[in-house]
Design an enzyme around this catalytic site. Sequence first.
Site, PDB file in Angstrom:
ATOM      1  N   CYS A  52     -65.191 -53.245  -1.348  1.00 37.55           N
ATOM      2  CA  CYS A  52     -64.990 -53.358  -2.800  1.00 37.55           C
ATOM      3  C   CYS A  52     -65.240 -54.794  -3.262  1.00 37.55           C
ATOM      4  O   CYS A  52     -64.754 -55.745  -2.650  1.00 37.55           O
ATOM      5  CB  CYS A  52     -63.578 -52.922  -3.165  1.00 37.55           C
ATOM      6  SG  CYS A  52     -63.264 -52.973  -4.944  1.00 37.55           S
ATOM      7  N   CYS A  56     -58.594 -58.302  -5.425  1.00 37.43           N
ATOM      8  CA  CYS A  56     -57.157 -58.006  -5.460  1.00 37.43           C
ATOM      9  C   CYS A  56     -56.494 -58.550  -4.185  1.00 37.43           C
ATOM     10  O   CYS A  56     -56.849 -58.116  -3.074  1.00 37.43           O
ATOM     11  CB  CYS A  56     -56.926 -56.510  -5.583  1.00 37.43           C
ATOM     12  SG  CYS A  56     -57.930 -55.768  -6.898  1.00 37.43           S
ATOM     13  N   CYS A  59     -55.219 -56.284  -1.238  1.00 41.64           N
ATOM     14  CA  CYS A  59     -55.949 -55.078  -0.842  1.00 41.64           C
ATOM     15  C   CYS A  59     -56.761 -55.194   0.448  1.00 41.64           C
ATOM     16  O   CYS A  59     -57.553 -56.124   0.642  1.00 41.64           O
ATOM     17  CB  CYS A  59     -56.861 -54.610  -1.962  1.00 41.64           C
ATOM     18  SG  CYS A  59     -57.563 -52.970  -1.628  1.00 41.64           S
ATOM     19  N   CYS A  96     -54.639 -36.705  -4.298  1.00 44.62           N
ATOM     20  CA  CYS A  96     -55.149 -37.884  -4.993  1.00 44.62           C
ATOM     21  C   CYS A  96     -56.273 -38.539  -4.193  1.00 44.62           C
ATOM     22  O   CYS A  96     -56.109 -38.882  -3.027  1.00 44.62           O
ATOM     23  CB  CYS A  96     -54.011 -38.876  -5.210  1.00 44.62           C
ATOM     24  SG  CYS A  96     -54.557 -40.373  -6.020  1.00 44.62           S
ATOM     25  N   CYS A 128     -55.738 -35.699  -8.695  1.00 42.77           N
ATOM     26  CA  CYS A 128     -55.684 -37.032  -9.287  1.00 42.77           C
ATOM     27  C   CYS A 128     -56.798 -37.859  -8.649  1.00 42.77           C
ATOM     28  O   CYS A 128     -57.213 -37.589  -7.520  1.00 42.77           O
ATOM     29  CB  CYS A 128     -54.323 -37.659  -9.002  1.00 42.77           C
ATOM     30  SG  CYS A 128     -54.144 -39.315  -9.666  1.00 42.77           S
ATOM     31  N   CYS A 188     -51.404 -41.901 -14.568  1.00 44.46           N
ATOM     32  CA  CYS A 188     -50.562 -42.341 -13.474  1.00 44.46           C
ATOM     33  C   CYS A 188     -50.768 -43.848 -13.431  1.00 44.46           C
ATOM     34  O   CYS A 188     -51.870 -44.310 -13.143  1.00 44.46           O
ATOM     35  CB  CYS A 188     -51.015 -41.679 -12.173  1.00 44.46           C
ATOM     36  SG  CYS A 188     -50.201 -42.335 -10.712  1.00 44.46           S
ATOM     37  N   ARG A 260     -42.609 -42.551  -8.918  1.00 43.66           N
ATOM     38  CA  ARG A 260     -43.021 -42.355  -7.519  1.00 43.66           C
ATOM     39  C   ARG A 260     -42.617 -43.513  -6.631  1.00 43.66           C
ATOM     40  O   ARG A 260     -42.989 -44.665  -6.873  1.00 43.66           O
ATOM     41  CB  ARG A 260     -44.540 -42.130  -7.440  1.00 43.66           C
ATOM     42  CG  ARG A 260     -45.019 -41.785  -6.021  1.00 43.66           C
ATOM     43  CD  ARG A 260     -46.478 -41.339  -5.985  1.00 43.66           C
ATOM     44  NE  ARG A 260     -46.681 -40.269  -6.938  1.00 43.66           N
ATOM     45  CZ  ARG A 260     -47.565 -40.306  -7.926  1.00 43.66           C
ATOM     46  NH1 ARG A 260     -48.361 -41.340  -8.078  1.00 43.66           N
ATOM     47  NH2 ARG A 260     -47.669 -39.301  -8.768  1.00 43.66           N
TER      48      ARG A 260
HETATM   49  N1  SAM Z   1     -60.187 -49.360  -6.693  1.00 48.93           N
HETATM   50  C1  SAM Z   1     -59.358 -48.627  -7.546  1.00 48.93           C
HETATM   51  C2  SAM Z   1     -58.403 -49.496  -8.317  1.00 48.93           C
HETATM   52  O1  SAM Z   1     -58.133 -50.618  -7.930  1.00 48.93           O
HETATM   53  O2  SAM Z   1     -57.870 -49.015  -9.322  1.00 48.93           O
HETATM   54  C3  SAM Z   1     -58.559 -47.536  -6.838  1.00 48.93           C
HETATM   55  C4  SAM Z   1     -57.972 -47.778  -5.460  1.00 48.93           C
HETATM   56  S1  SAM Z   1     -56.693 -49.034  -5.360  1.00 48.93           S
HETATM   57  C5  SAM Z   1     -56.524 -49.216  -3.605  1.00 48.93           C
HETATM   58  C6  SAM Z   1     -55.235 -48.197  -5.924  1.00 48.93           C
HETATM   59  C7  SAM Z   1     -53.918 -48.953  -5.990  1.00 48.93           C
HETATM   60  O3  SAM Z   1     -53.333 -49.058  -4.719  1.00 48.93           O
HETATM   61  C8  SAM Z   1     -53.945 -50.381  -6.490  1.00 48.93           C
HETATM   62  O4  SAM Z   1     -53.992 -50.458  -7.872  1.00 48.93           O
HETATM   63  C9  SAM Z   1     -52.632 -50.923  -5.972  1.00 48.93           C
HETATM   64  O5  SAM Z   1     -51.620 -50.752  -6.939  1.00 48.93           O
HETATM   65  C10 SAM Z   1     -52.336 -50.053  -4.754  1.00 48.93           C
HETATM   66  N2  SAM Z   1     -52.392 -50.839  -3.505  1.00 48.93           N
HETATM   67  C11 SAM Z   1     -53.509 -51.244  -2.879  1.00 48.93           C
HETATM   68  N3  SAM Z   1     -53.227 -51.953  -1.774  1.00 48.93           N
HETATM   69  C12 SAM Z   1     -51.873 -52.002  -1.690  1.00 48.93           C
HETATM   70  C13 SAM Z   1     -50.977 -52.611  -0.761  1.00 48.93           C
HETATM   71  N4  SAM Z   1     -51.399 -53.323   0.272  1.00 48.93           N
HETATM   72  N5  SAM Z   1     -49.639 -52.458  -0.965  1.00 48.93           N
HETATM   73  C14 SAM Z   1     -49.204 -51.745  -2.027  1.00 48.93           C
HETATM   74  N6  SAM Z   1     -50.005 -51.161  -2.940  1.00 48.93           N
HETATM   75  C15 SAM Z   1     -51.332 -51.281  -2.774  1.00 48.93           C
HETATM   76  C1  DTB Z   2     -50.578 -45.977  -5.888  1.00 49.18           C
HETATM   77  O1  DTB Z   2     -49.885 -46.444  -6.800  1.00 49.18           O
HETATM   78  N1  DTB Z   2     -50.414 -46.227  -4.613  1.00 49.18           N
HETATM   79  C2  DTB Z   2     -51.398 -45.555  -3.810  1.00 49.18           C
HETATM   80  C3  DTB Z   2     -52.192 -44.745  -4.869  1.00 49.18           C
HETATM   81  N2  DTB Z   2     -51.581 -45.146  -6.086  1.00 49.18           N
HETATM   82  C4  DTB Z   2     -53.647 -44.854  -4.942  1.00 49.18           C
HETATM   83  C5  DTB Z   2     -52.194 -46.471  -2.955  1.00 49.18           C
HETATM   84  C6  DTB Z   2     -51.341 -47.256  -1.980  1.00 49.18           C
HETATM   85  C7  DTB Z   2     -52.235 -48.022  -1.103  1.00 49.18           C
HETATM   86  C8  DTB Z   2     -51.509 -48.677   0.018  1.00 49.18           C
HETATM   87  C9  DTB Z   2     -52.368 -49.519   0.872  1.00 49.18           C
HETATM   88  C10 DTB Z   2     -53.456 -48.815   1.631  1.00 49.18           C
HETATM   89  O2  DTB Z   2     -53.270 -47.662   2.096  1.00 49.18           O
HETATM   90  O3  DTB Z   2     -54.501 -49.431   1.813  1.00 49.18           O
HETATM   91 FE1  SF4 Z   3     -61.010 -52.764  -4.922  1.00 47.51          FE
HETATM   92 FE2  SF4 Z   3     -58.703 -52.686  -3.612  1.00 47.51          FE
HETATM   93 FE3  SF4 Z   3     -58.846 -53.954  -5.943  1.00 47.51          FE
HETATM   94 FE4  SF4 Z   3     -59.018 -51.237  -5.894  1.00 47.51          FE
HETATM   95  S1  SF4 Z   3     -57.242 -52.485  -5.325  1.00 47.51           S
HETATM   96  S2  SF4 Z   3     -60.296 -52.687  -7.044  1.00 47.51           S
HETATM   97  S3  SF4 Z   3     -60.086 -50.982  -3.916  1.00 47.51           S
HETATM   98  S4  SF4 Z   3     -59.947 -54.525  -4.051  1.00 47.51           S
END
Ligand code: SAM
Ligand code: DTB
Ligand code: SF4
Length: 322
Positions: A52, A56, A59, A96, A128, A188, A260
């Site tokens: 990606c 973030c 992430c 989802c 979702c 959501c 959630r």
């Molecule tokens: N790329 C899209 C976006 O950012 O909206 C969708 C996927 S993104 C991984 C979805 C959500 O997962 C993020 O907005 C964040 O709130 C959550 N998330 C991602 N990594 C996480 C982590 N290490 N711990 C907790 N929540 C996480």
């Molecule tokens: C949300 O609020 N949490 C989920 C879902 N929506 C997409 C994602 C959590 C991701 C946790 C880190 C990972 O699995 O990489």
């Molecule tokens: Fe990309 Fe992760 Fe950010 Fe979603 S949360 S936009 S997958 S870097």
Amino acid sequence: MIRYDWTLSEVREIYHRPLLSLIMEAAAVHRQFHKPGQVQTCTLLSIKTGGCPEDCAYCAQSVRYQTGVQVHRLLDVEVVVEAARQAKEAGATRFCMGAAWREVRNNRDFERVLEMVRRVRALGLEVCATLGMLTPEQALALKEAGLTAYNHNLDTSESYYSKVITTRKYEDRLHTLAAARAAGLRLCSGGILGLGESDEDRIALLHTLATMQPHPESVPINALVPIEGTPLADAEPPSVWEIVRAIATARILMPQSMIRLAAGRERLSPAEQALCFVAGANSIFLGEKLLTAPNAAPTEDARLFTLLGIEPLPAFAETLHE
Ligand code: SAM
Ligand code: DTB
Ligand code: SF4
């Protein structure tokens, strides 16, 4: 009574209440709007993993960090449908799909996602998706394909956002949420605790969510899952007390929404999770994996459900007062 006109100082006052009275108040509100013991069961699948372009800081899937996550192109429809079928068999009522995209593009991949939505919906599951930014037209196409809800988290306060993500603005997030809402999708949207934010940032995030009209139908409260290689690898995950405080405040502000207990649940003991449910959480992720990180073990979840007398909320159930 559902309110959309919460002031920041009202939210602050609720958030800072003595914990036990906060929990008890939230539990009372919860009972008015939801059946105790009914918990929404969602399962996540990463349909496009890693690579990606966004930055973030939490992430595992950003190209900017060496996290060891295997990049994978968009999955085939059949693979996704099979995973959804298995999730349903394991007791999930909402499926989802997450893609590590900055935004949706109008290409074959999007056509394939629309097909996934149609096929998963046909299994009788709520569907979702979380695909990054959307245009109003893309949101409509998702709605027409049968998507139930769109996940797009605000993550933190507007003022702290740039400390966590520099490649997009808070405003971009709000625009996508508005596009999804205008298309008739349920929203959501929630946040992450443990990004180094202050109580004031958490209060501001909850205030932003609770003054949307209507409220997001589901509000995920994620506890940071620290990922090696990311800037937040060494951040200290929030304590159970911080998680409970955020859940209880969200429950009081948004009585009808599903709150959630999302990422980070696997670190909590059964007793700690029970406390989260008492404080108003009524939705969780089931299954081995979140998107890339491990989730609470299914065998332990089965035991937890029996122990606490939890039953999955049926798909497409309306809340008591809807
Ligand atoms: N790329 C899209 C976006 O950012 O909206 C969708 C996927 S993104 C991984 C979805 C959500 O997962 C993020 O907005 C964040 O709130 C959550 N998330 C991602 N990594 C996480 C982590 N290490 N711990 C907790 N929540 C996480
Ligand atoms: C949300 O609020 N949490 C989920 C879902 N929506 C997409 C994602 C959590 C991701 C946790 C880190 C990972 O699995 O990489
Ligand atoms: Fe990309 Fe992760 Fe950010 Fe979603 S949360 S936009 S997958 S870097």
